[in-house]
Design a protein around this motif. Sequence first.
Motif, short mmCIF file in Angstrom:
data_model
loop_
_atom_site.label_atom_id
_atom_site.label_comp_id
_atom_site.label_asym_id
_atom_site.label_seq_id
_atom_site.Cartn_x
_atom_site.Cartn_y
_atom_site.Cartn_z
N VAL A 281 8.19 -1.21 -5.76
CA VAL A 281 7.63 -0.79 -4.46
C VAL A 281 7.83 0.70 -4.24
O VAL A 281 6.93 1.41 -3.79
CB VAL A 281 8.26 -1.60 -3.31
CG1 VAL A 281 7.87 -1.01 -1.95
CG2 VAL A 281 7.83 -3.06 -3.38
N MET A 282 9.02 1.21 -4.60
CA MET A 282 9.30 2.64 -4.45
C MET A 282 8.38 3.48 -5.34
O MET A 282 7.85 4.52 -4.92
CB MET A 282 10.76 2.92 -4.80
CG MET A 282 11.79 2.32 -3.86
SD MET A 282 11.67 2.90 -2.15
CE MET A 282 10.87 1.49 -1.38
N ASP A 283 8.16 3.03 -6.58
CA ASP A 283 7.24 3.73 -7.49
C ASP A 283 5.82 3.69 -6.94
O ASP A 283 5.07 4.66 -7.07
CB ASP A 283 7.28 3.10 -8.88
CG ASP A 283 8.56 3.42 -9.63
OD1 ASP A 283 9.23 4.40 -9.25
OD2 ASP A 283 8.90 2.70 -10.59
N TRP A 284 5.45 2.57 -6.33
CA TRP A 284 4.10 2.44 -5.77
C TRP A 284 3.90 3.41 -4.60
O TRP A 284 2.83 3.99 -4.44
CB TRP A 284 3.87 1.01 -5.32
CG TRP A 284 2.62 0.79 -4.54
CD1 TRP A 284 2.52 0.56 -3.21
CD2 TRP A 284 1.27 0.83 -5.03
NE1 TRP A 284 1.21 0.45 -2.83
CE2 TRP A 284 0.42 0.60 -3.92
CE3 TRP A 284 0.71 1.03 -6.28
CZ2 TRP A 284 -0.96 0.56 -4.05
CZ3 TRP A 284 -0.68 0.99 -6.39
CH2 TRP A 284 -1.49 0.76 -5.30
N ILE A 285 4.94 3.58 -3.79
CA ILE A 285 4.85 4.52 -2.67
C ILE A 285 4.60 5.94 -3.18
O ILE A 285 3.79 6.69 -2.62
CB ILE A 285 6.14 4.47 -1.83
CG1 ILE A 285 6.22 3.14 -1.08
CG2 ILE A 285 6.19 5.64 -0.83
CD1 ILE A 285 7.52 2.93 -0.33
N ILE A 286 5.30 6.31 -4.28
CA ILE A 286 5.07 7.64 -4.87
C ILE A 286 3.64 7.76 -5.36
O ILE A 286 2.98 8.79 -5.17
CB ILE A 286 6.06 7.90 -6.02
CG1 ILE A 286 7.49 7.98 -5.50
CG2 ILE A 286 5.71 9.20 -6.74
CD1 ILE A 286 8.52 8.20 -6.58
N CYS A 287 3.13 6.71 -6.01
CA CYS A 287 1.75 6.74 -6.51
C CYS A 287 0.75 6.86 -5.36
O CYS A 287 -0.25 7.57 -5.47
CB CYS A 287 1.46 5.48 -7.33
SG CYS A 287 2.31 5.39 -8.92
N MET A 288 1.02 6.18 -4.25
CA MET A 288 0.11 6.24 -3.10
C MET A 288 0.02 7.63 -2.52
O MET A 288 -0.98 7.99 -1.89
CB MET A 288 0.57 5.25 -2.02
CG MET A 288 0.23 3.81 -2.30
SD MET A 288 0.50 2.75 -0.87
CE MET A 288 -0.67 3.44 0.29
N ASN A 289 1.06 8.44 -2.72
CA ASN A 289 1.03 9.82 -2.25
C ASN A 289 -0.14 10.59 -2.85
O ASN A 289 -0.64 11.55 -2.25
CB ASN A 289 2.34 10.51 -2.59
CG ASN A 289 2.35 11.98 -2.26
OD1 ASN A 289 2.28 12.82 -3.15
ND2 ASN A 289 2.40 12.30 -0.98
N SER A 290 -0.61 10.16 -4.02
CA SER A 290 -1.72 10.83 -4.69
C SER A 290 -3.01 10.76 -3.88
O SER A 290 -3.89 11.62 -4.03
CB SER A 290 -1.96 10.21 -6.08
OG SER A 290 -0.82 10.36 -6.90
N GLY A 291 -3.14 9.74 -3.05
CA GLY A 291 -4.32 9.65 -2.19
C GLY A 291 -4.17 10.37 -0.87
O GLY A 291 -5.16 10.56 -0.15
#
Length: 331
Positions: A281-291
Amino acid sequence: MSNRGLTNINYQTIQYCFPNNNLSCTRSIRPEVEYIIVYIFIAVTSVFTVFLNLLVIISISHFKQLHTPTNVLIFSLAVADLIAGLILMPVQGMKLIEPCWYFGEIFCSIFPLILYVVLTASLGNMIIISVDRYIAVNDPLRYPIRVNNYRAIVSIVVNWLFSFIYIFYLLYEFLLYPEMNHTCIGECILSVKFENTILDSIVCLVAPCCIIIPLYVKICFVAKRQAKHLNSVTDKKAKSEKKATRTLGIVVLVYLLCWMPCYLTSLSLGQNENHSLIINVMDWIICMNSGMNPIIYAMFYRWFRLSAKYILTLKIFEPSSEYLNLFPEEK
C-alpha cells in the motif's frame, strides 16, 4: 491435488495459484465485487497517469518556448511518472488484491529493480529541481550562465545512472538469486537486508530532506525580501520565477509526503511477510504521486493548460505550431 480448491474451518475457499502444479502457492478467494472495484480503480488511475504525463512530455518536447532548463527537469520527472503509470501502477496495484504472482521469475526479479530505480530517479529529480529553484531565486542575474539546458541534461543522465547503480547494489543478491526467497510457485517476495534498509533510508529519506527543506526555507526568505524591491518594469521575470518556484515547491512537498510513510513503515515493520500488504500500500501511494504532478501543473501553470489545449485540438500538427505563444501575457 484438486483443482476445485480447499475449504478451511471458516468456510473461506482456498485455491492454488497454479492448480496443475503440486508446488503452487495457495490463494484465498475474495468477493468478486472487491476484485472488480480494485481493478477498475487501478485501470482508471494508470490510464489517467499515462495520459497526463504524455501531455507534459509532448508539450515540453514540441513547443520551443518550453525548452528551458527547469522544463528539462520537469520532462525527466514526467518520463519517470510515465513509466510508473505504464508498468509500476498496474503491477503494484494487482499486488494489493492478488496474492499470486503470474508474471514469471524473470519479471519478479526485474520489477523491483524498475520500481525502485524509477522512484529513486524521481527523488533525484526533486533534489535537482530544488537546487535549480534556489539558484533561480537567490542568484537570478547569473542564473542563465550557471544553469543551461546542457547542464540540466547532464544532471539528469547522472541522476538516472546513479539511481540504477545504487538500486542494483541494494538488490544485488535478490536479482542474482531470486529463488532464495520463494517457498512455492506463484510467490514473489522482495527481501532486503536490514542494514541495506537503513542505508536506503539515509540516502533516500534523511539526505534529501536535509537538502530540500533548507533550500526551500532559504528560497522563501529570499523571495520575501525580493518582493519588497520589485517594480512594475522589472518584476515580470522575477514573478515568473517565483511562481515556478512555488509550483515546483508544492510538487516536491507532495512527493515527500507520499515518500516518507513508505520508509517509516519499512523501518518499523522490516521485511516481515505478515506486513507485505501494508508495504505494498505504501509503494502504491508513492506510485500514485506520479499522477498528481500534472494536476499541480494544470492548477498553477497556464502554459500547461494552453499546450494541452493545442495538443488535444491537434493544432500541433499545423505548420510552425512549435512556435505558438504559450505566454500571451508577455506579448
